[in-house]
Design a protein around this motif. Structure first.
Motif, PDB file in Angstrom:
ATOM      1  N   ARG A 107       0.855  -1.187   0.000  1.00 36.81           N
ATOM      2  CA  ARG A 107       0.000   0.000   0.000  1.00 36.81           C
ATOM      3  C   ARG A 107       0.889   1.235   0.000  1.00 36.81           C
ATOM      4  O   ARG A 107       1.937   1.246   0.615  1.00 36.81           O
ATOM      5  CB  ARG A 107      -0.890   0.028   1.242  1.00 36.81           C
ATOM      6  CG  ARG A 107      -1.936  -1.061   1.245  1.00 36.81           C
ATOM      7  CD  ARG A 107      -2.720  -1.026   2.555  1.00 36.81           C
ATOM      8  NE  ARG A 107      -3.737  -2.033   2.596  1.00 36.81           N
ATOM      9  CZ  ARG A 107      -3.552  -3.288   2.968  1.00 36.81           C
ATOM     10  NH1 ARG A 107      -2.343  -3.697   3.304  1.00 36.81           N
ATOM     11  NH2 ARG A 107      -4.544  -4.146   2.993  1.00 36.81           N
ATOM     12  N   PHE A 108       0.434   2.262  -0.678  1.00 42.22           N
ATOM     13  CA  PHE A 108       1.091   3.566  -0.657  1.00 42.22           C
ATOM     14  C   PHE A 108       0.116   4.508   0.024  1.00 42.22           C
ATOM     15  O   PHE A 108      -1.079   4.510  -0.301  1.00 42.22           O
ATOM     16  CB  PHE A 108       1.395   4.041  -2.080  1.00 42.22           C
ATOM     17  CG  PHE A 108       2.058   5.386  -2.127  1.00 42.22           C
ATOM     18  CD1 PHE A 108       3.429   5.501  -1.972  1.00 42.22           C
ATOM     19  CD2 PHE A 108       1.316   6.537  -2.316  1.00 42.22           C
ATOM     20  CE1 PHE A 108       4.051   6.744  -2.009  1.00 42.22           C
ATOM     21  CE2 PHE A 108       1.925   7.784  -2.362  1.00 42.22           C
ATOM     22  CZ  PHE A 108       3.294   7.882  -2.205  1.00 42.22           C
ATOM     23  N   SER A 146       1.543   3.007 -11.686  1.00 40.81           N
ATOM     24  CA  SER A 146       0.756   4.240 -11.706  1.00 40.81           C
ATOM     25  C   SER A 146      -0.534   4.013 -10.929  1.00 40.81           C
ATOM     26  O   SER A 146      -1.350   3.171 -11.308  1.00 40.81           O
ATOM     27  CB  SER A 146       0.455   4.617 -13.164  1.00 40.81           C
ATOM     28  OG  SER A 146      -0.101   5.893 -13.229  1.00 40.81           O
ATOM     29  N   ILE A 147      -0.688   4.749  -9.839  1.00 41.97           N
ATOM     30  CA  ILE A 147      -1.868   4.600  -8.980  1.00 41.97           C
ATOM     31  C   ILE A 147      -2.785   5.799  -9.220  1.00 41.97           C
ATOM     32  O   ILE A 147      -2.411   6.939  -8.927  1.00 41.97           O
ATOM     33  CB  ILE A 147      -1.487   4.554  -7.491  1.00 41.97           C
ATOM     34  CG1 ILE A 147      -0.418   3.497  -7.225  1.00 41.97           C
ATOM     35  CG2 ILE A 147      -2.727   4.295  -6.634  1.00 41.97           C
ATOM     36  CD1 ILE A 147       0.173   3.564  -5.820  1.00 41.97           C
ATOM     37  N   PRO A 148      -3.990   5.576  -9.755  1.00 40.14           N
ATOM     38  CA  PRO A 148      -4.924   6.693  -9.956  1.00 40.14           C
ATOM     39  C   PRO A 148      -5.285   7.356  -8.623  1.00 40.14           C
ATOM     40  O   PRO A 148      -5.545   6.672  -7.628  1.00 40.14           O
ATOM     41  CB  PRO A 148      -6.148   6.037 -10.586  1.00 40.14           C
ATOM     42  CG  PRO A 148      -5.630   4.762 -11.193  1.00 40.14           C
ATOM     43  CD  PRO A 148      -4.523   4.317 -10.275  1.00 40.14           C
ATOM     44  N   ILE A 149      -5.288   8.670  -8.610  1.00 38.79           N
ATOM     45  CA  ILE A 149      -5.655   9.418  -7.393  1.00 38.79           C
ATOM     46  C   ILE A 149      -7.028   8.972  -6.904  1.00 38.79           C
ATOM     47  O   ILE A 149      -7.253   8.864  -5.691  1.00 38.79           O
ATOM     48  CB  ILE A 149      -5.627  10.942  -7.660  1.00 38.79           C
ATOM     49  CG1 ILE A 149      -4.209  11.419  -7.977  1.00 38.79           C
ATOM     50  CG2 ILE A 149      -6.232  11.724  -6.502  1.00 38.79           C
ATOM     51  CD1 ILE A 149      -3.241  11.404  -6.826  1.00 38.79           C
ATOM     52  N   GLY A 159      -4.706   9.657   6.929  1.00 33.69           N
ATOM     53  CA  GLY A 159      -4.261   9.814   5.553  1.00 33.69           C
ATOM     54  C   GLY A 159      -5.088   9.001   4.579  1.00 33.69           C
ATOM     55  O   GLY A 159      -6.160   8.493   4.896  1.00 33.69           O
ATOM     56  N   TYR A 160      -4.546   8.889   3.377  1.00 31.93           N
ATOM     57  CA  TYR A 160      -5.224   8.209   2.273  1.00 31.93           C
ATOM     58  C   TYR A 160      -4.306   7.112   1.755  1.00 31.93           C
ATOM     59  O   TYR A 160      -3.102   7.308   1.648  1.00 31.93           O
ATOM     60  CB  TYR A 160      -5.532   9.206   1.157  1.00 31.93           C
ATOM     61  CG  TYR A 160      -6.399  10.328   1.648  1.00 31.93           C
ATOM     62  CD1 TYR A 160      -7.783  10.211   1.629  1.00 31.93           C
ATOM     63  CD2 TYR A 160      -5.838  11.487   2.174  1.00 31.93           C
ATOM     64  CE1 TYR A 160      -8.581  11.238   2.113  1.00 31.93           C
ATOM     65  CE2 TYR A 160      -6.629  12.512   2.653  1.00 31.93           C
ATOM     66  CZ  TYR A 160      -7.998  12.380   2.626  1.00 31.93           C
ATOM     67  OH  TYR A 160      -8.780  13.386   3.112  1.00 31.93           O
ATOM     68  N   LYS A 161      -4.866   5.962   1.411  1.00 25.70           N
ATOM     69  CA  LYS A 161      -4.046   4.848   0.965  1.00 25.70           C
ATOM     70  C   LYS A 161      -4.647   4.198  -0.263  1.00 25.70           C
ATOM     71  O   LYS A 161      -5.846   4.324  -0.542  1.00 25.70           O
ATOM     72  CB  LYS A 161      -3.883   3.809   2.057  1.00 25.70           C
ATOM     73  CG  LYS A 161      -5.158   3.038   2.320  1.00 25.70           C
ATOM     74  CD  LYS A 161      -4.933   1.917   3.283  1.00 25.70           C
ATOM     75  CE  LYS A 161      -6.239   1.165   3.485  1.00 25.70           C
ATOM     76  NZ  LYS A 161      -6.128   0.014   4.295  1.00 25.70           N
ATOM     77  N   SER A 162      -3.779   3.486  -0.976  1.00 26.30           N
ATOM     78  CA  SER A 162      -4.210   2.676  -2.110  1.00 26.30           C
ATOM     79  C   SER A 162      -3.304   1.458  -2.200  1.00 26.30           C
ATOM     80  O   SER A 162      -2.106   1.547  -1.927  1.00 26.30           O
ATOM     81  CB  SER A 162      -4.140   3.464  -3.415  1.00 26.30           C
ATOM     82  OG  SER A 162      -4.564   2.659  -4.499  1.00 26.30           O
ATOM     83  N   ARG A 163      -3.865   0.351  -2.605  1.00 28.55           N
ATOM     84  CA  ARG A 163      -3.070  -0.851  -2.869  1.00 28.55           C
ATOM     85  C   ARG A 163      -2.339  -0.683  -4.185  1.00 28.55           C
ATOM     86  O   ARG A 163      -2.773   0.061  -5.058  1.00 28.55           O
ATOM     87  CB  ARG A 163      -3.969  -2.079  -2.967  1.00 28.55           C
ATOM     88  CG  ARG A 163      -4.638  -2.455  -1.671  1.00 28.55           C
ATOM     89  CD  ARG A 163      -5.491  -3.711  -1.852  1.00 28.55           C
ATOM     90  NE  ARG A 163      -6.143  -4.079  -0.632  1.00 28.55           N
ATOM     91  CZ  ARG A 163      -5.629  -4.918   0.273  1.00 28.55           C
ATOM     92  NH1 ARG A 163      -4.451  -5.471   0.059  1.00 28.55           N
ATOM     93  NH2 ARG A 163      -6.284  -5.196   1.370  1.00 28.55           N
TER      94      ARG A 163
END
Length: 133
Positions: free
Chosen positions: A89-90, A122-125, A106-110
């Motif tokens: 995760r970022f 590339s992780i879409p916002i 905060g905000y996270k994405s796999r």
């Protein structure tokens, strides 16, 4: 550019690695910088009491502001993994979600890191969320 590891002014940050400190967590890792690359490695182990995975993380420690990314559509990472792992995760930010858990901010994405060779992820916002469950 949010961060580099090459000593460039304005994009080189101070970093720290944190191991899982709660409820008997046994995960451990390291974060080292050299030759323009950061290496974040370690082992994530189940917390015996919870019978659930612990964590390791790397985060910045300086107080320099990051650039405004509100007009961006993606966050790009140049990464690789030496293990086939599906739990990367970022995350960014410190905002707390209404009704969110105490340690969640905060905000996270796999994301999936390329195995073996460096590649761009590339992780879409729009994929980032403040929902941490």
């Amino acid at each position: 550019v949010l961060a580099t590891f090459d000593g460039a002014a304005g994009t080189t940050r101070m970093w720290k690695e944190q191991n899982d400190p709660v409820m008997g967590g046994k995960s451990s890792g390291t974060f080292t910088i050299g030759s323009g690359t950061a290496i974040f490695d370690g082992t994530v182990e189940d917390v015996p009491f919870l019978r659930a995975p612990g964590f390791i993380k790397a985060s910045t420690t300086d107080s320099e502001p990051f650039p405004d990314i509100s007009s961006c559509t993606n966050v790009d990472l140049e990464v690789r993994s030496t293990e086939d792992f599906a739990g990367y995760r970022f995350s960014f930010g410190t905002a707390k979600a209404p009704g969110g858990k105490f340690f969640a901010s905060g905000y996270k994405s796999r994301f999936a890191a390329p195995l073996g060779n460096f590649g761009r992820v590339s992780i879409p916002i729009k994929n980032f969320t403040d929902f941490w469950d």
